[in-house]
Design an enzyme around this catalytic site. Structure first.
Site, PDB file in Angstrom:
ATOM      1  N   GLY A   1      -2.309  -3.886   2.704  1.00 19.51           N
ATOM      2  CA  GLY A   1      -1.369  -2.794   2.941  1.00 19.51           C
ATOM      3  C   GLY A   1      -1.498  -2.284   4.353  1.00 19.51           C
ATOM      4  O   GLY A   1      -2.145  -2.908   5.189  1.00 19.51           O
ATOM      5  N   ASN A   2      -0.883  -1.157   4.626  1.00 19.96           N
ATOM      6  CA  ASN A   2      -1.014  -0.543   5.947  1.00 19.96           C
ATOM      7  C   ASN A   2      -1.043   0.972   5.777  1.00 19.96           C
ATOM      8  O   ASN A   2      -0.942   1.477   4.664  1.00 19.96           O
ATOM      9  CB  ASN A   2       0.128  -0.993   6.871  1.00 19.96           C
ATOM     10  N   ARG A   3      -1.164   1.682   6.884  1.00 17.12           N
ATOM     11  CA  ARG A   3      -1.419   3.122   6.794  1.00 17.12           C
ATOM     12  C   ARG A   3      -0.159   3.979   6.786  1.00 17.12           C
ATOM     13  O   ARG A   3      -0.220   5.197   6.960  1.00 17.12           O
ATOM     14  CB  ARG A   3      -2.342   3.534   7.947  1.00 17.12           C
ATOM     15  N   SER A   4       0.999   3.368   6.579  1.00 18.11           N
ATOM     16  CA  SER A   4       2.233   4.164   6.569  1.00 18.11           C
ATOM     17  C   SER A   4       2.187   5.202   5.440  1.00 18.11           C
ATOM     18  O   SER A   4       1.839   4.886   4.305  1.00 18.11           O
ATOM     19  CB  SER A   4       3.436   3.248   6.357  1.00 18.11           C
TER      20      SER A   4
ATOM     21  N   ALA B   1       7.279   0.249   6.742  1.00 16.67           N
ATOM     22  CA  ALA B   1       6.320  -0.647   7.387  1.00 16.67           C
ATOM     23  C   ALA B   1       6.111  -1.799   6.404  1.00 16.67           C
ATOM     24  O   ALA B   1       5.272  -1.732   5.499  1.00 16.67           O
ATOM     25  CB  ALA B   1       5.020   0.083   7.657  1.00 16.67           C
TER      26      ALA B   1
END
Ligand code: CTP
Length: 451
Positions: free
Chosen positions: A251-254, A318
């Site tokens: 995942g990512n930090r969005s 994102a």
């Protein structure tokens, strides 16, 4: 038609409820939103006139906050207090927050034409709290005091925020009166919510909507004449999660904050808004239909289902560019993986690029570019490569911009305009600026599609 505002309390308090299958939208009922700073660029309510009617109910104390917030957002607020309201809150309280003396009496000397001046001059009339007695009088078209007379004398949108005891709200006469109000064009109801009532009355439906919800409903009524009013707007947001095994994901930090701000700003400007979002802790903003997804492929399916109907698509998500080729259905055990292992990744679909080929002519497509270096040059590359009409560039790796922050530093790029670099501002203010740029493009794009 009185378009019932989102009833407070619909869905979970964190807005995480997904109703009716993977892509069924929930309608946002959002929590009260924090007061925006009027010094920021934001809703251009300067010079807009709001007549705020306050009736005699205990919720009247919250109307002081409504008057204050509307004033801070630039509106000129004329408060009309019924005689009963003055038992709950003093005229001076409203004067203190609006800078204008409230209007009290239709028969005051010098006030003979006040109802006509107020009703005719207002861009929006809001009644909060609207008591059972007021609703009964308004439903039958009575003009028995200054407030009801203003209502009969206005053609502006009217926002009604009912507030009363749950038994009064449930009474068949009250229901009938509200239904009669619903027949009046340009009337909008906000609330009531289900929650704590006056002391000793327990809780139930009838509690007035929170001030922030009422301010948003007034904002939406004020936005009714803009370029986005009645348009269909799609916003993607949040980050996608790509499963590695039964419990892990890439995942990512969005955080989804920029998309929520865009969705809320578009709704305030009168649009019908759908937010397709990856996992986020945020509730959907009021009035916004939210579709919650996890993976890039789920997001693609949800977006492509509806993108052909859209006038505007803003791709703020994102999206993970790659996903594990073969996610494990069980949990990967450390003993099995050993001291290290490689993940085999495969490219995800490019949702924005694919949607661009499906959108109808005359529509506007907006992309985001989050970059650690060469911000403007890389964003300009995405403008051309993905067929966006606008790209919003924002820097990665700063605490005050990009992922997770409440503020952003954006540069807006278009095909025939020099990049416009904006100062640090809240994500809501940035969203408002982005939609200004969209509104400026829409007529031109529609014209070109006709010609
Ligand atoms: N986007 C998308 N689908 C993807 C990847 C990105 O719809 N699979 C959208 C994003 O929502 C954003 C824009 O495309 O509006 C740019 O995303 P970004 O990840 O910055 O661009 P990429 O084309 O993936 O380029 P790179 O990762 O190399 O910077």
């Amino acid at each position: 038609m009185l378009s019932g505002g989102p009833p407070s309390g619909a869905g979970g308090p964190d807005g995480s409820t997904v109703q009716g299958g993977p892509h069924a939208p929930e309608t946002g009922s959002g929590p009260p939103t924090p007061l925006r700073d009027a010094r920021e660029p934001g809703p251009p309510w300067h010079g807009r006139r709001v007549a705020l009617g306050v009736c005699g109910g205990i919720a009247a104390y919250k109307s002081v906050q409504v008057a204050r917030d509307l004033t801070l957002l630039g509106a000129s607020v004329d408060v009309v207090l019924t005689e009963a309201a003055r038992n709950f809150v003093a005229p001076l309280s409203f004067e203190g927050v609006t800078g204008r003396g409230p209007l009290l009496d239709i028969f005051a000397v010098g006030g003979a034409a006040m109802h006509i001046l107020l009703g005719g001059g207002a861009d929006c009339v809001c009644v909060a709290p609207a008591t059972a007695d007021f609703i009964a009088r308004a439903a039958s078209g009575r003009a028995s005091d200054l407030l009801t007379t203003v209502l009969v004398a206005t053609g502006a949108p009217v926002v009604v925020a009912p507030a009363m005891n749950d038994r009064m709200y449930a009474h068949p006469r009250t229901r009938r009166n509200l239904a009669r109000l619903e027949e009046v064009p340009h009337y909008h109801r906000v609330g009531p919510g289900d929650g704590r009532l006056a002391a000793g009355e327990g809780s139930g439906p009838g509690r007035m909507a929170e001030p922030a919800e009422i301010v948003d409903a007034v904002g939406r009524a004020l936005g009714a004449g803009g370029e986005l009013a009645g348009r269909r707007v799609l916003v993607t947001g949040g980050g996608t999660r790509e499963p590695v095994d039964a419990v892990r994901y890439l995942g990512n930090r969005s955080s989804g904050k920029m998309a929520a701000a865009l969705a809320r700003a578009a709704w305030l400007r009168g649009a019908a808004v759908t937010l397709v979002t990856g996992p986020t802790s945020l509730a959907a903003p009021p009035g916004v239909a939210a579709i919650r997804v996890e993976t890039a492929r789920e997001m693609r399916d949800a977006v492509l289902d509806i993108v052909e109907e859209m006038d505007v698509a803003v791709h703020a998500a994102a999206v993970a560019d790659y996903r594990p080729r073969s996610p494990l259905s069980d949990k990967l055990k450390r003993q099995e993986a050993g001291p290290g292992f490689a993940l085999d990744l495969v490219a995800n679909p490019d949702i924005a690029a694919e949607s661009g080929t499906r959108m109808r002519s005359g529509s506007v497509s907006v992309g985001f570019a989050l970059e650690t270096s060469n911000l403007v040059a890389r964003a300009a590359g995405k403008l051309a490569a993905k067929g966006f009409d606008l790209v919003v560039a924002n820097p990665a790796g700063r605490p005050d911009a990009g992922f997770e922050a409440d503020t952003n530093r954006i540069t807006i790029l278009g095909r025939d305009m020099p990049p416009r670099e904006l100062p640090l501002m809240s994500k809501f203010a940035a969203a408002w600026q982005i939609l200004d740029a969209v509104e400026a493009l829409l007529p031109e794009r529609q014209e070109a599609s006709r010609g």
